[in-house]
Write an enzyme that holds these catalytic residues in place. Sequence first.
Site, short mmCIF file in Angstrom:
data_model
loop_
_atom_site.label_atom_id
_atom_site.label_comp_id
_atom_site.label_asym_id
_atom_site.label_seq_id
_atom_site.Cartn_x
_atom_site.Cartn_y
_atom_site.Cartn_z
N SER A 1 32.86 26.11 3.87
CA SER A 1 32.11 25.54 2.75
C SER A 1 32.99 24.52 2.01
O SER A 1 33.39 23.53 2.61
CB SER A 1 31.63 26.66 1.83
OG SER A 1 30.65 26.18 0.94
N ASP B 1 21.32 26.31 7.57
CA ASP B 1 22.12 26.43 6.35
C ASP B 1 21.37 25.81 5.18
O ASP B 1 21.17 24.60 5.12
CB ASP B 1 23.47 25.72 6.56
CG ASP B 1 24.49 26.07 5.49
OD1 ASP B 1 24.08 26.39 4.37
OD2 ASP B 1 25.69 26.02 5.78
N HIS C 1 24.19 29.91 5.75
CA HIS C 1 25.54 29.48 5.39
C HIS C 1 26.61 30.50 5.79
O HIS C 1 27.70 30.12 6.21
CB HIS C 1 25.60 29.24 3.88
CG HIS C 1 26.84 28.54 3.41
ND1 HIS C 1 27.21 27.29 3.87
CD2 HIS C 1 27.79 28.92 2.51
CE1 HIS C 1 28.34 26.92 3.27
NE2 HIS C 1 28.71 27.89 2.46
#
Length: 802
Positions: free
Chosen positions: A672, A745, A777
């Site tokens: 991320s 995602d 995600h």
Amino acid sequence: MTAEADLLEGYDEELGGNEAQKRDCKGITTAVLVVVIILAMIFAALVLFTPLFASAHIGSKRLNISDLRSLRYPYAEFAFSENNVVMQSWEGVEMVENGVSRLIFGRENGAEISPSADLKYFALMDHALNPGMNPQNETFHLKIVNNNERLHSLIPYEIEELFRELSDSRITHDIGLRKEESVIQAFKWNGKRNDFVFVESNKIYYKSAPEDEGSIRVSHGGENTVDGLFDWVYEEEIFGRKDALWWSPKGDRLAYASYDNHLTKNVTLRSYHRLHSYTIDTNLHYPKTFAKVLPSYTLSIWDKKTEQAKQLDVQLKDSLSYHYLLAVKWVDINGTDRLVSVWTNRYQNEVALTICDWESAICHLEFEYKYAPRRWVAHDDFNTITSYENTLYFLLPHDIRGNAYQQIATLRLSTGNPRTPQFLQLGAFDVTSIDGINKETKTLYYHAAAPRPQQRSLFSFNLAGDSSRMAKSNVNCLTCTITNCTWAQAQIDEEMKKAIVSCKGPVAPHTTIVNLTRNLDKEETEYSELLEDRTYQTRFEDAGLPVIISDKFKISDEYVALTKLSIPKDVYAREKTRAIPVIVHVYGGPNDQNTKDATQIGIEEIVASGQQVAILRIDGRGSGGRGWKYRSAVYGQLGTVEVEDQLKVIKVVLKAYKHLLDPNRVAVFGWSYGGFMTLSMVNEAAENFFKCAISVAPVTNFAYYDATYTERYMGDAPLASYSDVTRKLDNFKTTRLLLMHGLLDDNVHFQNSAILIEELQNRGIDFDLMVYPNQAHSLSSRTAHVVGKMSQFLKQCFATEK
């Protein structure tokens, strides 16, 4: 092979009765002794002259993928019930009495469980079908079970439970307008009684008891107006939950938020299904950076007695500008339940606090605050707002000796001119939350990043103390003397007399009970373990977790970096003659702490253990826990100073631990924001500095990310100020890249990786790519594959010298 198997299984009685073997016993014994002596000499030589012998042949236990679950603390969501503690576990809801737990309600098919306040009822939330896998469309089937109807008081609980399982005798109520066919969006018990509200078809409904046949409609939401729920960006970036429902402390009124869902722009989520000719595409409301329209919220209060709802008129000075709803909290002001709502501007550096009145349906502006340059507000600053008589307590930056820390500010309410908040004298550290006030003893409880920034502790402050005296005389750390409790998360009961303290580090997690009434003026906290789970403790101790080395290194005359180095146990114990590879695990997002003094067991620990490599974590500028001097350094320039600090400190650590770490075999891994940092660090490092890099679900330019998060830290900076990792990729010609991303995602859209992939291809750069269809995600259902892919990639990466 068969003979070896027999010998391993033990003594063979048939061979033991052979007379020839008995007669030749003495000769055989002599021969065996000679062989044993020779083997001992060989063994000693290997130990003395082979440095890696210990690691290669008698290494400690390696972590594996199953340890991610087996080492996870099995208890959560603690609550007091009279003199006992109720908690959730993998099995269900358990009651702890006198240090012993018993299951009072079992979990069915992985359903979520929500008990009523008196434990008479248990709500079971079983997730409904969601073909497009859109998180905004997640719903569940809701049924409430009456668990309080005892068959007979003399029948042992365990026998009664077995009977109920066999006969399915519990009284069960299907909740919703269409009973068992209903799909529910949110559910909330009243904290005082067994009544509740639920959200169905964007409308809120009330039931006075699970047995009631009908439901009372609270709100009038519909296709474009959603009541009692947050949209994606509010759930992700502000409130951290889906329901927008708040019962008053007395349980007679309900506050709820509503939003218009047809104005914000959408992104399309695409899922792929076997035997479906076409993909399933669904739309997710997702306002990106620079979006012209952001989700707009209103607040309402519903009165249970009159069954009437009123939308509140929030009186803000700049009512024409956009405002986020930042926090909602019921507080007791001079014996009356009042609703506080806090709002912030688009760039989240100004706040307005209002107090709402039911009768007039007006939220009067009570307090405004504009943050100093390069500072911003967070939801947690006001989420834990509390009150005592006519004074509110919340968090604001407080300048202390060349730094500024989040501290507890007090605001005395007035009917006239606005007042200036005052600060409690606590010390030079960040307060992370306010936990409440014991009004009898005039004691305030709060959590703080202290005594060290990497720690979390529960403190008390004596409001009746002499404010002119030093803070130390009024402040007491309640968890600092608990054994093995450097990262404490406490939950205090309603009467503010007991606390359940979950200790998340530095070793095996455990939970204690602190009697707050006996710890007001004592240096040693009186506490007791909630329960003795030796099975979990032993499993944890035998897992072969790495050795942790915490350190700090100077970045400049003004800044110091904190580091956390994890070394495999057997590698650390051996003679230090051969250095091992190192994985730099990076996140680096604003206010994050990667070196916290808590037990960390993630996929990086599993990979590192299997590959026998070290893990290095670094907190530099931009990180949390050390005041605004560090936190605000990244404001308006994400992807700059935090990258510089990581690279600088890696070099210093490699030099300081040259006997342990191989500077020629350094990898960087991040997910991320950490994926963004991974790509940025390779771009900014010297050529060949990193041997390889693993970037999972990376942001490649924050212009593609949501507006709420990005603009909080970038303010009104122009697009030209945004770091775009795809513009500088030449170092990936020599640093091998593994890029991983879920195609579904909803947080960091695959758009980020798609643009990166295209640019890498345009430059003729070879790289490894792993995409995960139908995965969001976290890639939660592909963890084993992620670990396997990372392990294989790093094995090849570290196999040869440059």
